[in-house]
Design a protein around this motif. Structure first.
Motif, PDB file in Angstrom:
ATOM      1  N   THR A   1     -28.126 -44.820  53.502  1.00  0.00           N
ATOM      2  CA  THR A   1     -28.050 -46.273  52.968  1.00  0.00           C
ATOM      3  C   THR A   1     -28.451 -46.096  51.606  1.00  0.00           C
ATOM      4  N   ILE A   2     -29.682 -45.567  51.226  1.00  0.00           N
ATOM      5  CA  ILE A   2     -30.133 -45.558  50.015  1.00  0.00           C
ATOM      6  C   ILE A   2     -29.138 -44.867  48.955  1.00  0.00           C
ATOM      7  N   GLY A   3     -28.623 -43.626  49.397  1.00  0.00           N
ATOM      8  CA  GLY A   3     -27.415 -42.894  48.546  1.00  0.00           C
ATOM      9  C   GLY A   3     -26.489 -43.879  48.033  1.00  0.00           C
ATOM     10  N   LYS A   4     -25.987 -44.564  49.069  1.00  0.00           N
ATOM     11  CA  LYS A   4     -24.839 -45.552  48.966  1.00  0.00           C
ATOM     12  C   LYS A   4     -25.253 -46.813  48.053  1.00  0.00           C
TER      13      LYS A   4
ATOM     14  N   ALA B   1     -35.460 -34.231  54.842  1.00  0.00           N
ATOM     15  CA  ALA B   1     -35.457 -35.625  54.291  1.00  0.00           C
ATOM     16  C   ALA B   1     -35.380 -35.507  52.806  1.00  0.00           C
ATOM     17  N   THR B   2     -36.148 -34.921  52.180  1.00  0.00           N
ATOM     18  CA  THR B   2     -36.140 -34.819  50.517  1.00  0.00           C
ATOM     19  C   THR B   2     -34.997 -34.192  50.067  1.00  0.00           C
ATOM     20  N   GLU B   3     -34.630 -32.935  50.867  1.00  0.00           N
ATOM     21  CA  GLU B   3     -33.504 -32.232  50.269  1.00  0.00           C
ATOM     22  C   GLU B   3     -32.071 -33.299  50.418  1.00  0.00           C
ATOM     23  N   GLN B   4     -32.073 -33.919  51.568  1.00  0.00           N
ATOM     24  CA  GLN B   4     -31.036 -35.074  51.717  1.00  0.00           C
ATOM     25  C   GLN B   4     -30.925 -35.957  50.638  1.00  0.00           C
ATOM     26  N   LEU B   5     -31.950 -36.461  50.176  1.00  0.00           N
ATOM     27  CA  LEU B   5     -32.002 -37.426  49.107  1.00  0.00           C
ATOM     28  C   LEU B   5     -31.683 -36.951  47.736  1.00  0.00           C
ATOM     29  N   GLU B   6     -32.099 -35.669  47.728  1.00  0.00           N
ATOM     30  CA  GLU B   6     -31.673 -34.812  46.317  1.00  0.00           C
ATOM     31  C   GLU B   6     -30.271 -34.623  46.000  1.00  0.00           C
ATOM     32  N   ILE B   7     -29.475 -34.257  47.365  1.00  0.00           N
ATOM     33  CA  ILE B   7     -28.040 -34.325  47.446  1.00  0.00           C
ATOM     34  C   ILE B   7     -27.460 -35.544  47.066  1.00  0.00           C
ATOM     35  N   TRP B   8     -28.022 -36.577  47.513  1.00  0.00           N
ATOM     36  CA  TRP B   8     -27.397 -37.780  46.890  1.00  0.00           C
ATOM     37  C   TRP B   8     -27.364 -38.292  45.989  1.00  0.00           C
ATOM     38  N   GLY B   9     -28.783 -37.852  44.969  1.00  0.00           N
ATOM     39  CA  GLY B   9     -29.063 -38.241  43.920  1.00  0.00           C
ATOM     40  C   GLY B   9     -27.995 -37.171  42.953  1.00  0.00           C
TER      41      GLY B   9
ATOM     42  N   GLY C   1     -18.436 -47.208  58.195  1.00  0.00           N
ATOM     43  CA  GLY C   1     -17.755 -45.714  57.852  1.00  0.00           C
ATOM     44  C   GLY C   1     -18.736 -44.968  57.165  1.00  0.00           C
ATOM     45  N   GLU C   2     -18.115 -43.624  56.751  1.00  0.00           N
ATOM     46  CA  GLU C   2     -18.847 -42.811  56.051  1.00  0.00           C
ATOM     47  C   GLU C   2     -18.631 -43.018  54.634  1.00  0.00           C
ATOM     48  N   ARG C   3     -17.800 -43.688  54.203  1.00  0.00           N
ATOM     49  CA  ARG C   3     -17.516 -43.303  52.817  1.00  0.00           C
ATOM     50  C   ARG C   3     -18.638 -44.560  51.990  1.00  0.00           C
ATOM     51  N   VAL C   4     -18.890 -44.167  50.777  1.00  0.00           N
ATOM     52  CA  VAL C   4     -19.597 -45.183  50.005  1.00  0.00           C
ATOM     53  C   VAL C   4     -19.084 -46.721  49.926  1.00  0.00           C
ATOM     54  N   GLU C   5     -17.814 -47.003  50.095  1.00  0.00           N
ATOM     55  CA  GLU C   5     -17.460 -48.228  49.777  1.00  0.00           C
ATOM     56  C   GLU C   5     -17.323 -48.866  51.344  1.00  0.00           C
ATOM     57  N   ASP C   6     -17.638 -47.894  52.291  1.00  0.00           N
ATOM     58  CA  ASP C   6     -17.833 -48.622  53.669  1.00  0.00           C
ATOM     59  C   ASP C   6     -19.226 -49.311  54.190  1.00  0.00           C
TER      60      ASP C   6
END
Length: 455
Positions: free
Chosen positions: A261-264, A288-296, A426-431
């Protein structure tokens, strides 16, 4: 051990490295063994001094975070009690020397600067409740309503109980009291919650008694109107420009979808022309940190992280201070997932909120609870526990497309009167869609929307 051996050991502890062995001991304790003992004693003393220095340094950094004055020499410093209902600070062993920033000088922490790809076209952020004061209209508002786009994401919920209501009403020209019991069974199975279902049923019975709900069309209109009223919560308008940085704290249980959710959200806010900083406050969950870095990196926003296992409060403190220095508009802070039934974990979350307020006045300006809609009525219990510990200002309901328990949204807003900010379909950002009560009810209860046959 003989008297002579005890005498030798005592002299070794006192630092006398030159020892003459009596004749009786020459065959029992060699000079090499004595030398090894002397070395061990020296190392032990040095380790004790180093450990004492580290404890003093950690205590000084903690006082800086908590805003306390250093103790006077020669005076016994009385401990500061925690306010009622809050847990004491975490043990010092959880803290790292680099976790707390200095007032001046180089900033600690690790800032990960991502590449700068342009994100895809995204939707604007919604209005909502935020810092108190006069409401300010945001130029980023104004997304056109599109109930049809929500229908696929709500398909399972519609099939589970909306279509069953349609079957009850099918072929009926009038609603008699006998049908009310069938309606009640459907509502109770929809994960709306006993209290909210009871409210709707009592109002339906009252309407029948007054001859106001004579036919299925009138009942449908009643359900749509009351659902919209339950989902509409009067709040002050959320204004990201009210302060800089505007801090949003994201909380919830493990697996609810906080990090995604934070990434979107970061993608949406950046598309609106605002700078965003992500703070990896979940220092306990693996990756968890690595997942947020991927979103960043995907969105093109920086991420502040701490050392693995570091105190979450200190990491969030670092992130907010970094955002103030760099002129960032919005800070989105992740937190470790925690069970709402564990009091010590909820107390730790309160500490995160207190420390954020020391880094930035009024922070966190928004605290959003992310709830997995597949948890059904347990989501209501989660929300109740989190609101007792934190000032929750908004709900993000995720995974609506994968469950038939979407009716829980009515129970949460009806019982807690907390606004829903976003829903995930859904999985997309716009979802990740900003929540609009009328649009949601239209997609859920519109009789004209296509319905799959019930199972």
């Amino acid at each position: 051990m003989s008297h002579a051996q005890l005498s030798v050991a005592k002299r070794v502890r006192e630092g006398q490295t030159s020892v003459t062995l009596p004749t009786a001991m020459e065959g029992g304790l060699s000079p090499d063994v004595i030398a090894a003992l002397v070395t061990l004693c020296t190392l032990a003393g040095g380790t004790a001094v180093a450990a004492y220095a580290i404890r003093r340094a950690r205590a000084a950094r903690r006082r800086q975070i908590e805003g306390e004055d250093p103790p006077q020499r020669g005076r016994l410093r009385e401990p500061t009690p925690e306010p009622d209902g809050l847990a004491p600070q975490e043990p010092e062993t959880q803290l790292e020397p680099d976790d707390f920033p200095q007032a001046e000088g180089p900033r600690p922490g690790r800032l990960l600067e991502p590449p700068a790809p342009e994100p895809p076209a995204l939707e604007p952020l919604p209005a909502g409740r935020g810092v108190q004061g006069p409401a300010v209209s945001l130029p980023l508002l104004g997304r056109r309503k599109d109930a049809a786009a929500l229908v696929p994401g709500l398909q399972r919920t519609r099939e589970a109980w909306v279509s069953r209501l349609g079957q009850i009403f099918s072929g009926k020209k009038e609603i008699d009291p006998g049908l009310v019991d069938e309606i009640e069974k459907v509502l109770l199975s929809a994960d709306i919650g006993v209290r909210t279902s009871g409210t709707l049923i009592e109002e339906i019975r009252g309407g029948l008694g007054k001859r106001e709900l004579k036919d299925p069309g009138a009942v449908w209109a009643f359900l749509r109107r009351r659902s919209t009223e339950m989902l509409t919560v009067d709040t002050a308008m959320m204004d990201f420009t009210a302060t800089r940085p505007f801090v949003v704290l994201i909380i919830g249980v493990n697996g609810s979808g906080k990090t995604t959710t934070i990434g979107k959200l970061a993608a949406k806010i950046k598309q609106q022309g605002r700078s965003v900083l992500l703070v990896a406050g979940d220092t306990f969950r693996a990756a968890a940190t690595e997942q947020l870095e991927i979103w960043g990196a995907r969105v093109g926003v920086p991420v502040v992280r701490g050392k693995e296992g570091a105190d979450p409060s200190s990491v969030i403190f670092d992130g907010i201070r970094r955002a103030k220095t760099d002129g960032i508009d919005v800070v989105l802070a992740d937190t470790a997932g925690r069970l709402h039934t564990k009091a010590n974990l909820m107390d730790e979350l309160q500490k995160v909120g207190r420390v954020a307020g020391k880094a930035q006045e009024g922070a966190p300006h928004e605290t959003w609870l992310v709830i997995d809609s597949t948890s059904g009525q347990n989501a209501i219990a989660q929300a109740q526990m989190f609101t007792q510990a934190m000032n929750v200002t908004g709900i993000v309901l995720t995974k609506l497309d994968g469950t038939a328990k979407g009716g829980v949204i009515l129970g949460i807003t009806d019982q807690l009167r907390i606004p829903v900010r976003f829903v995930g379909i859904g999985e997309r950002v716009e979802d990740l869609r900003e929540f609009d009560p009328e649009e949601f009810v239209e997609a859920l209860l519109d009789q004209a929307a296509p319905l799959s046959p019930p199972p």
